[in-house]
Design an enzyme around this catalytic site. Structure first.
Site, PDB file in Angstrom:
ATOM      1  N   GLY A  36      46.688  14.113  25.375  1.00  0.00           N
ATOM      2  CA  GLY A  36      45.996  14.691  24.464  1.00  0.00           C
ATOM      3  C   GLY A  36      46.686  15.466  23.448  1.00  0.00           C
ATOM      4  O   GLY A  36      47.989  15.352  23.624  1.00  0.00           O
ATOM      5  N   ALA A  74      39.337  15.613  32.126  1.00  0.00           N
ATOM      6  CA  ALA A  74      40.903  15.264  32.571  1.00  0.00           C
ATOM      7  C   ALA A  74      41.139  14.419  33.630  1.00  0.00           C
ATOM      8  O   ALA A  74      40.383  14.404  34.699  1.00  0.00           O
ATOM      9  CB  ALA A  74      41.640  16.629  32.890  1.00  0.00           C
ATOM     10  N   TYR A 141      42.222   3.044  39.587  1.00  0.00           N
ATOM     11  CA  TYR A 141      41.390   4.113  38.561  1.00  0.00           C
ATOM     12  C   TYR A 141      39.955   4.104  39.009  1.00  0.00           C
ATOM     13  O   TYR A 141      39.725   5.357  39.417  1.00  0.00           O
ATOM     14  CB  TYR A 141      41.605   3.478  37.242  1.00  0.00           C
ATOM     15  CG  TYR A 141      40.633   4.136  36.159  1.00  0.00           C
ATOM     16  CD1 TYR A 141      40.673   5.572  36.083  1.00  0.00           C
ATOM     17  CD2 TYR A 141      39.743   3.189  35.751  1.00  0.00           C
ATOM     18  CE1 TYR A 141      39.886   6.098  35.010  1.00  0.00           C
ATOM     19  CE2 TYR A 141      38.821   3.817  34.542  1.00  0.00           C
ATOM     20  CZ  TYR A 141      38.917   5.145  34.332  1.00  0.00           C
ATOM     21  OH  TYR A 141      38.072   5.946  33.418  1.00  0.00           O
ATOM     22  N   LYS A 145      37.878   7.407  41.084  1.00  0.00           N
ATOM     23  CA  LYS A 145      36.672   8.023  40.351  1.00  0.00           C
ATOM     24  C   LYS A 145      35.391   7.997  41.477  1.00  0.00           C
ATOM     25  O   LYS A 145      34.745   8.882  41.548  1.00  0.00           O
ATOM     26  CB  LYS A 145      36.383   7.198  39.102  1.00  0.00           C
ATOM     27  CG  LYS A 145      37.288   7.614  37.802  1.00  0.00           C
ATOM     28  CD  LYS A 145      37.084   9.105  37.320  1.00  0.00           C
ATOM     29  CE  LYS A 145      37.873   9.226  36.198  1.00  0.00           C
ATOM     30  NZ  LYS A 145      37.539  10.312  35.342  1.00  0.00           N
ATOM     31  N   ARG A 219      31.411  -6.614  26.503  1.00  0.00           N
ATOM     32  CA  ARG A 219      31.653  -5.134  26.997  1.00  0.00           C
ATOM     33  C   ARG A 219      30.338  -4.382  26.517  1.00  0.00           C
ATOM     34  O   ARG A 219      29.996  -4.581  25.376  1.00  0.00           O
ATOM     35  CB  ARG A 219      32.969  -4.467  26.772  1.00  0.00           C
ATOM     36  CG  ARG A 219      34.103  -5.308  27.523  1.00  0.00           C
ATOM     37  CD  ARG A 219      34.141  -4.899  28.840  1.00  0.00           C
ATOM     38  NE  ARG A 219      35.127  -5.471  29.816  1.00  0.00           N
ATOM     39  CZ  ARG A 219      35.208  -6.710  30.033  1.00  0.00           C
ATOM     40  NH1 ARG A 219      34.015  -7.319  30.084  1.00  0.00           N
ATOM     41  NH2 ARG A 219      36.204  -7.149  31.039  1.00  0.00           N
ATOM     42  N   GLY A 281      41.321  -9.548  36.991  1.00  0.00           N
ATOM     43  CA  GLY A 281      40.472  -8.124  37.255  1.00  0.00           C
ATOM     44  C   GLY A 281      39.828  -7.846  36.037  1.00  0.00           C
ATOM     45  O   GLY A 281      38.990  -6.873  36.086  1.00  0.00           O
ATOM     46  N   ASP A 282      39.500  -8.678  34.877  1.00  0.00           N
ATOM     47  CA  ASP A 282      38.871  -8.496  33.765  1.00  0.00           C
ATOM     48  C   ASP A 282      37.577  -9.278  33.952  1.00  0.00           C
ATOM     49  O   ASP A 282      37.686 -10.632  33.898  1.00  0.00           O
ATOM     50  CB  ASP A 282      39.539  -9.038  32.357  1.00  0.00           C
ATOM     51  CG  ASP A 282      39.767  -8.067  31.498  1.00  0.00           C
ATOM     52  OD1 ASP A 282      39.287  -6.744  31.839  1.00  0.00           O
ATOM     53  OD2 ASP A 282      40.314  -8.287  30.573  1.00  0.00           O
TER      54      ASP A 282
HETATM   55  P1  NAD Z   1      42.241  10.490  26.928  1.00  0.00           P
HETATM   56  O1  NAD Z   1      43.233  10.182  27.783  1.00  0.00           O
HETATM   57  O2  NAD Z   1      42.266  10.642  25.791  1.00  0.00           O
HETATM   58  O3  NAD Z   1      41.791  11.987  27.673  1.00  0.00           O
HETATM   59  C1  NAD Z   1      42.193  12.687  28.981  1.00  0.00           C
HETATM   60  C2  NAD Z   1      42.851  13.904  28.936  1.00  0.00           C
HETATM   61  O4  NAD Z   1      43.158  14.599  30.059  1.00  0.00           O
HETATM   62  C3  NAD Z   1      44.036  13.870  28.049  1.00  0.00           C
HETATM   63  O5  NAD Z   1      43.950  14.754  26.758  1.00  0.00           O
HETATM   64  C4  NAD Z   1      44.961  14.326  29.014  1.00  0.00           C
HETATM   65  O6  NAD Z   1      46.233  14.966  28.385  1.00  0.00           O
HETATM   66  C5  NAD Z   1      44.455  15.193  29.958  1.00  0.00           C
HETATM   67  N1  NAD Z   1      44.923  15.027  31.304  1.00  0.00           N
HETATM   68  C6  NAD Z   1      45.579  14.144  31.889  1.00  0.00           C
HETATM   69  N2  NAD Z   1      45.985  14.300  33.188  1.00  0.00           N
HETATM   70  C7  NAD Z   1      45.772  15.845  33.094  1.00  0.00           C
HETATM   71  C8  NAD Z   1      46.123  16.739  34.251  1.00  0.00           C
HETATM   72  N3  NAD Z   1      46.664  16.544  35.012  1.00  0.00           N
HETATM   73  N4  NAD Z   1      45.711  17.961  33.880  1.00  0.00           N
HETATM   74  C9  NAD Z   1      45.151  18.421  32.837  1.00  0.00           C
HETATM   75  N5  NAD Z   1      44.774  17.496  31.802  1.00  0.00           N
HETATM   76  C10 NAD Z   1      45.097  16.362  32.047  1.00  0.00           C
HETATM   77  O7  NAD Z   1      40.973   9.770  27.789  1.00  0.00           O
HETATM   78  P2  NAD Z   1      39.621   9.590  27.225  1.00  0.00           P
HETATM   79  O8  NAD Z   1      39.325   8.171  26.924  1.00  0.00           O
HETATM   80  O9  NAD Z   1      39.156  10.777  26.332  1.00  0.00           O
HETATM   81  O10 NAD Z   1      38.656   9.872  28.722  1.00  0.00           O
HETATM   82  C11 NAD Z   1      38.212  11.099  29.223  1.00  0.00           C
HETATM   83  C12 NAD Z   1      37.466  11.117  30.620  1.00  0.00           C
HETATM   84  O11 NAD Z   1      36.515   9.890  30.342  1.00  0.00           O
HETATM   85  C13 NAD Z   1      38.576  10.417  31.630  1.00  0.00           C
HETATM   86  O12 NAD Z   1      37.988  11.008  32.823  1.00  0.00           O
HETATM   87  C14 NAD Z   1      38.109   9.078  31.630  1.00  0.00           C
HETATM   88  O13 NAD Z   1      38.634   8.442  32.942  1.00  0.00           O
HETATM   89  C15 NAD Z   1      36.600   8.953  31.327  1.00  0.00           C
HETATM   90  N6  NAD Z   1      36.020   7.597  30.861  1.00  0.00           N
HETATM   91  C16 NAD Z   1      36.659   7.024  29.531  1.00  0.00           C
HETATM   92  C17 NAD Z   1      36.420   5.920  29.125  1.00  0.00           C
HETATM   93  C18 NAD Z   1      36.815   5.407  27.751  1.00  0.00           C
HETATM   94  O14 NAD Z   1      36.127   4.388  27.436  1.00  0.00           O
HETATM   95  N7  NAD Z   1      37.513   5.889  26.977  1.00  0.00           N
HETATM   96  C19 NAD Z   1      35.331   4.989  29.875  1.00  0.00           C
HETATM   97  C20 NAD Z   1      35.016   5.488  31.060  1.00  0.00           C
HETATM   98  C21 NAD Z   1      35.386   6.689  31.550  1.00  0.00           C
END
Ligand code: NAD
Length: 325
Positions: A36, A74, A141, A145, A219, A281-282
């Site tokens: 982030g 996170a 991953y 979850k 998708r 896996g896609d």
């Molecule tokens: P992102 O990587 O932009 O955001 C995740 C944030 O978590 C980052 O800012 C990172 O610095 C922080 N982080 C990672 N490990 C950490 C830790 N140990 N301690 C504190 N902070 C930590 O990803 P995103 O796309 O914004 O995803 C956010 C959430 O949504 C995630 O949980 C992801 O699994 C879920 N998600 C995202 C998508 C997508 O399409 N982007 C789809 C399904 C689920």
């Protein structure tokens, strides 16, 4: 209400934080900035830089802040990294999640909204995928979850944790202030923008021989503001709901070629692409059933078509051609 948001400096966390502030919530963001950016955290939110695995810091932060609810975004979230290095996914997404739940218990907070994913379902047995679809993830991953969803199940039985899991499909788009910018990008729309802007030579199209209308993967794209709005609906109802999982998806599928075409139309740029082999896996199609979230939370996506989602992402990208750098 005071809301503790983990991952607040990430793509979705930044927009969730913005929407919470707009709705009048008090927000404390928490992020280790591994992926982030501090510039992505709404200046009206408080912010603590830290790691969710750091029990001392997480306990102290929650003890001081005393949140009414936690929005837990996170995570380690890049699928290809989870194939190469599964351990860090269980360490962050599961161990880190338990550290957070224990700190919530100690601070007397029993409301959690958790960012889960469509990756928990694995290879679809049918589409659209509803929440009861078998959970057979094909990467660490997705496994991490679904395991954390199960952890919360047990925290409800033992300690009465009220929780909602949102299983996002493909998040995209941007708000007026915050968008998608990762140092290592794997998501299709930002990759296409980077190609359009000349930061990449060409876009690799993985798999052109799927059983889909044009041979490329389908998708389900959902706008980040619609995801953020779902969190606010979930927050309002979490006590009444007690425990529930919801898909967040538009319910429509777009092929990769349709996304490329939308990006070409919106940017007005020719985007060189190269056909590449399928990635292991896609799956051919991942499309959400969003009936449950519509019926139970009254969620209705504002962005229904891929072009409007790409337009909002491109508007942000033009203002931030190098992301947050
Ligand atoms: P992102 O990587 O932009 O955001 C995740 C944030 O978590 C980052 O800012 C990172 O610095 C922080 N982080 C990672 N490990 C950490 C830790 N140990 N301690 C504190 N902070 C930590 O990803 P995103 O796309 O914004 O995803 C956010 C959430 O949504 C995630 O949980 C992801 O699994 C879920 N998600 C995202 C998508 C997508 O399409 N982007 C789809 C399904 C689920």
């Amino acid at each position: 209400m005071k809301i503790f948001v983990t991952g607040a400096a990430g793509f979705i966390g930044s927009v969730v934080t913005q929407r919470l502030i707009e709705e009048g919530y008090d927000v404390l963001g928490f992020d280790n900035l591994s992926k982030g950016h501090t510039q992505a955290v709404d200046p009206k939110a408080r912010f603590v830089e830290g790691d969710i695995r750091d029990a001392g810091l997480v306990n102290k932060t929650l003890a001081d802040y005393r949140p009414d609810a936690v929005l837990h975004l996170a995570a380690e979230a890049l699928i290809d990294e989870s194939i190469k290095n599964p351990g860090i996914f269980f360490e962050t997404n599961n161990h880190g999640g338990v550290v957070l739940l224990e700190a919530m218990r100690a601070a007397g907070c029993n409301r959690m909204i958790f960012s889960s994913t469509a990756a928990i379902y694995g290879e679809p047995k049918y589409v659209p995928i509803d929440e009861d679809h078998p959970k057979e993830p094909v990467n660490a991953y997705g496994e991490s979850k679904i395991q954390f969803e199960r952890v919360m199940y047990w925290y409800r039985r033992s300690f009465g944790l009220n929780h909602v899991s949102f299983r996002y499909f493909n998040a995209c788009g941007a708000s007026d202030k915050y968008g998608e910018a990762r140092s290592k990008e794997t998501h299709i729309i930002p990759l296409l923008f980077e190609t359009a802007l000349g930061h990449r030579k060409q876009f690799h199209l993985f798999g052109t021989d799927y059983d889909t209308p044009d041979g490329t993967c389908v998708r389900d794209y959902v706008h980040v503001i619609d995801i953020a709005n779902a969190h606010i609906l979930g927050l309002r109802k979490v006590d009444e709901i007690g425990e529930r999982a919801y898909n967040i998806g538009s319910g429509n599928g777009n092929t990769n070629l349709e996304v490329i075409q939308a990006v070409r139309e919106v940017t007005g740029m020719e985007i060189p692409t190269v056909d590449d082999a399928r990635r292991p896996g896609d799956p051919a199609r991942l499309v959400a059933s969003n009936d449950r979230i519509k019926a139970e939370l009254g969620w209705e996506p504002q962005f229904a078509d891929i072009k409007s989602m790409v337009e909002s992402a491109w508007a942000w990208r033009q203002r931030h051609p190098n992301g947050y750098r």
